[in-house]
Design an enzyme around this catalytic site. Structure first.
Site, PDB file in Angstrom:
ATOM      1  N   GLY A  57       0.844  -1.194   0.000  1.00 21.67           N
ATOM      2  CA  GLY A  57       0.000   0.000   0.000  1.00 21.67           C
ATOM      3  C   GLY A  57       0.872   1.233   0.000  1.00 21.67           C
ATOM      4  O   GLY A  57       2.081   1.169  -0.269  1.00 21.67           O
ATOM      5  N   ARG A  58       0.301   2.350   0.335  1.00 27.32           N
ATOM      6  CA  ARG A  58       1.041   3.617   0.199  1.00 27.32           C
ATOM      7  C   ARG A  58       2.218   3.708   1.158  1.00 27.32           C
ATOM      8  O   ARG A  58       3.281   4.210   0.788  1.00 27.32           O
ATOM      9  CB  ARG A  58       0.077   4.786   0.402  1.00 27.32           C
ATOM     10  CG  ARG A  58      -1.047   4.770  -0.624  1.00 27.32           C
ATOM     11  CD  ARG A  58      -1.955   5.975  -0.532  1.00 27.32           C
ATOM     12  NE  ARG A  58      -3.195   5.724  -1.254  1.00 27.32           N
ATOM     13  CZ  ARG A  58      -4.124   6.649  -1.479  1.00 27.32           C
ATOM     14  NH1 ARG A  58      -3.959   7.875  -1.032  1.00 27.32           N
ATOM     15  NH2 ARG A  58      -5.229   6.354  -2.140  1.00 27.32           N
TER      16      ARG A  58
ATOM     17  N   THR B 194       4.233  -2.079  11.586  1.00 28.55           N
ATOM     18  CA  THR B 194       3.518  -0.826  11.846  1.00 28.55           C
ATOM     19  C   THR B 194       2.089  -0.905  11.315  1.00 28.55           C
ATOM     20  O   THR B 194       1.426   0.125  11.156  1.00 28.55           O
ATOM     21  CB  THR B 194       4.239   0.366  11.184  1.00 28.55           C
ATOM     22  OG1 THR B 194       4.450   0.072   9.793  1.00 28.55           O
ATOM     23  CG2 THR B 194       5.568   0.651  11.846  1.00 28.55           C
ATOM     24  N   SER B 195       1.601  -2.112  11.025  1.00 26.77           N
ATOM     25  CA  SER B 195       0.274  -2.272  10.425  1.00 26.77           C
ATOM     26  C   SER B 195      -0.758  -2.709  11.453  1.00 26.77           C
ATOM     27  O   SER B 195      -1.495  -1.884  11.988  1.00 26.77           O
ATOM     28  CB  SER B 195       0.336  -3.280   9.277  1.00 26.77           C
ATOM     29  OG  SER B 195       1.120  -2.768   8.216  1.00 26.77           O
TER      30      SER B 195
ATOM     31  N   GLU C 124      -4.195  -4.596  22.494  1.00 23.68           N
ATOM     32  CA  GLU C 124      -3.744  -3.227  22.777  1.00 23.68           C
ATOM     33  C   GLU C 124      -4.680  -2.567  23.786  1.00 23.68           C
ATOM     34  O   GLU C 124      -5.894  -2.559  23.579  1.00 23.68           O
ATOM     35  CB  GLU C 124      -3.705  -2.413  21.488  1.00 23.68           C
ATOM     36  CG  GLU C 124      -2.681  -2.922  20.495  1.00 23.68           C
ATOM     37  CD  GLU C 124      -2.605  -2.073  19.231  1.00 23.68           C
ATOM     38  OE1 GLU C 124      -3.302  -1.031  19.155  1.00 23.68           O
ATOM     39  OE2 GLU C 124      -1.857  -2.449  18.315  1.00 23.68           O
TER      40      GLU C 124
ATOM     41  N   HIS D 130       1.428   2.138  19.213  1.00 25.57           N
ATOM     42  CA  HIS D 130       0.536   2.367  18.067  1.00 25.57           C
ATOM     43  C   HIS D 130       0.489   3.852  17.690  1.00 25.57           C
ATOM     44  O   HIS D 130      -0.572   4.477  17.618  1.00 25.57           O
ATOM     45  CB  HIS D 130      -0.872   1.856  18.358  1.00 25.57           C
ATOM     46  CG  HIS D 130      -1.653   1.530  17.117  1.00 25.57           C
ATOM     47  ND1 HIS D 130      -2.578   0.527  17.060  1.00 25.57           N
ATOM     48  CD2 HIS D 130      -1.628   2.079  15.879  1.00 25.57           C
ATOM     49  CE1 HIS D 130      -3.111   0.461  15.843  1.00 25.57           C
ATOM     50  NE2 HIS D 130      -2.540   1.406  15.103  1.00 25.57           N
TER      51      HIS D 130
ATOM     52  N   ALA E 101       2.566   5.060  14.929  1.00 26.73           N
ATOM     53  CA  ALA E 101       3.262   5.252  13.651  1.00 26.73           C
ATOM     54  C   ALA E 101       2.606   6.317  12.788  1.00 26.73           C
ATOM     55  O   ALA E 101       3.284   7.103  12.120  1.00 26.73           O
ATOM     56  CB  ALA E 101       3.331   3.923  12.885  1.00 26.73           C
TER      57      ALA E 101
END
Length: 327
Positions: free
Chosen positions: A147-148, A229-230, A260, A279, A281
């Site tokens: 993805g981006r 980081t996803s 989390e 969390h 990022a």
């Protein structure tokens, strides 16, 4: 615009400013109980931490759920769609922030930044003789998902660090990968066997759960680094902890976790070869501004009868709930 928008969790102030300038009443609850009280009168809601089916049902007037971020796995999108409520998100708004954070975690893990900081504060100047560190230049980075944020990390690592970048993505065209200075591989196993650093950039869909499982971790180089980081569910966390504890991996940099926040007793918290962030990022000030602005505009467009950009399920628009909102 005679409408009420609830901002369920704190966002950049620009979001509320844009909404108020359009004539919306903005409610920013301070806790879960206040959110519960506010939802029944809400025409729109902006969320960062998801929205359950029960919460959606309590919002009898809801015309839109605007997700502050890309991943919508914590929103019951199917339930919202069944009730004609569009769900939007903000893909791309925080992509650069996420890519930069992944790069930061790569450096921090490779150079033992957290334990080096602690050693310095203790006056332990013999640290460099006792802990191995790793250079990223010339290493192979494997990007899982494209993805981006994955695309941006690909360019940063290849052009800025001279890393060889391999990409595995079932959806991305090979031409796009090559334009981003990466090399497409045909299988995840091929990527895992060659990469010195593996960075995950996939969405959390049921079919993506445990993308990096115990078998995949076993295929990795014995001194490799894992970056995520996803979403935490992309990794078999127990298998990762076992590999890190047994020295079968150099280290890991993690911004997301299975649960989390994780418990203080989590085995991850005790490992010195892991860099942990809560969390964040996608939470640079620039990214927060962009996400809040986009969410506010999506709300305004929806309440005005204009189809908002970046709907998760665009087909919902034709069958959407239609309360009366005075514009």
């Amino acid at each position: 615009m005679n409408a009420t928008c609830v901002i369920a969790q704190p966002i950049h102030p620009i979001g509320a400013e844009v909404l108020r300038s359009a004539g919306c009443t903005v409610i920013e609850p301070r806790n879960a109980a206040a959110l519960e009280d506010a939802l029944p009168d809400a025409d729109a809601v902006i969320v960062r931490d998801g929205l359950s089916a029960a919460e959606i049902d309590s919002g009898a007037r809801l015309l839109i759920i605007a997700n502050h971020g890309t991943g919508t796995d914590r929103i019951d999108v199917a339930h919202a769609s069944e009730h004609g409520i569009p769900v939007t998100h903000t893909p791309g708004a925080n992509a650069r922030s996420v890519a930069e954070h992944a790069l930061m975690l790569m450096f921090a893990t490779a150079r033992q930044a957290v334990v080096a900081d602690a050693a310095t504060r203790r006056g332990h100047w013999g640290f460099k003789y006792q802990r191995p560190m790793m250079s990223l230049y010339g290493q192979t980075l494997g990007i899982v998902g494209f993805g981006r944020s994955g695309q941006m990390l690909c360019e940063m690592a290849s052009k800025g660090l001279g890393m060889r970048v391999l990409v595995w993505s079932p959806k991305a065209e090979h031409e796009l990968i090559q334009l981003s200075c990466g090399h497409a591989v045909d299988s995840l196993d091929e990527l895992l066997e060659q990469a010195d650093v593996v960075s995950l950039h996939r969405s959390m869909k049921p079919e993506n759960r445990r993308t990096l499982d115990s078998a995949g971790i076993a295929r990795m180089k014995p001194r490799a680094i894992v970056i995520n980081t996803s979403r935490g569910g992309l990794i078999d966390e127990d298998a990762l902890v076992d590999a890190l504890t047994q020295g079968r991996l150099f280290g890991a940099g993690l911004d997301v976790f299975d649960t989390e926040p994780f418990a203080a007793t989590s085995r991850l918290a005790s490992l010195e070869n892991v860099v942990l962030t809560p969390h964040v990022a996608g939470s640079s000030q620039e990214a927060l501004y962009a996400m809040a602005s986009q969410c506010a505009q999506q709300v305004i467009d929806t309440l005005a009868g204009r189809q908002p950009v970046d709907m998760v399920r665009p087909g919902v628009w034709s069958v959407r709930r239609r309360n009366v909102v005075v514009v």
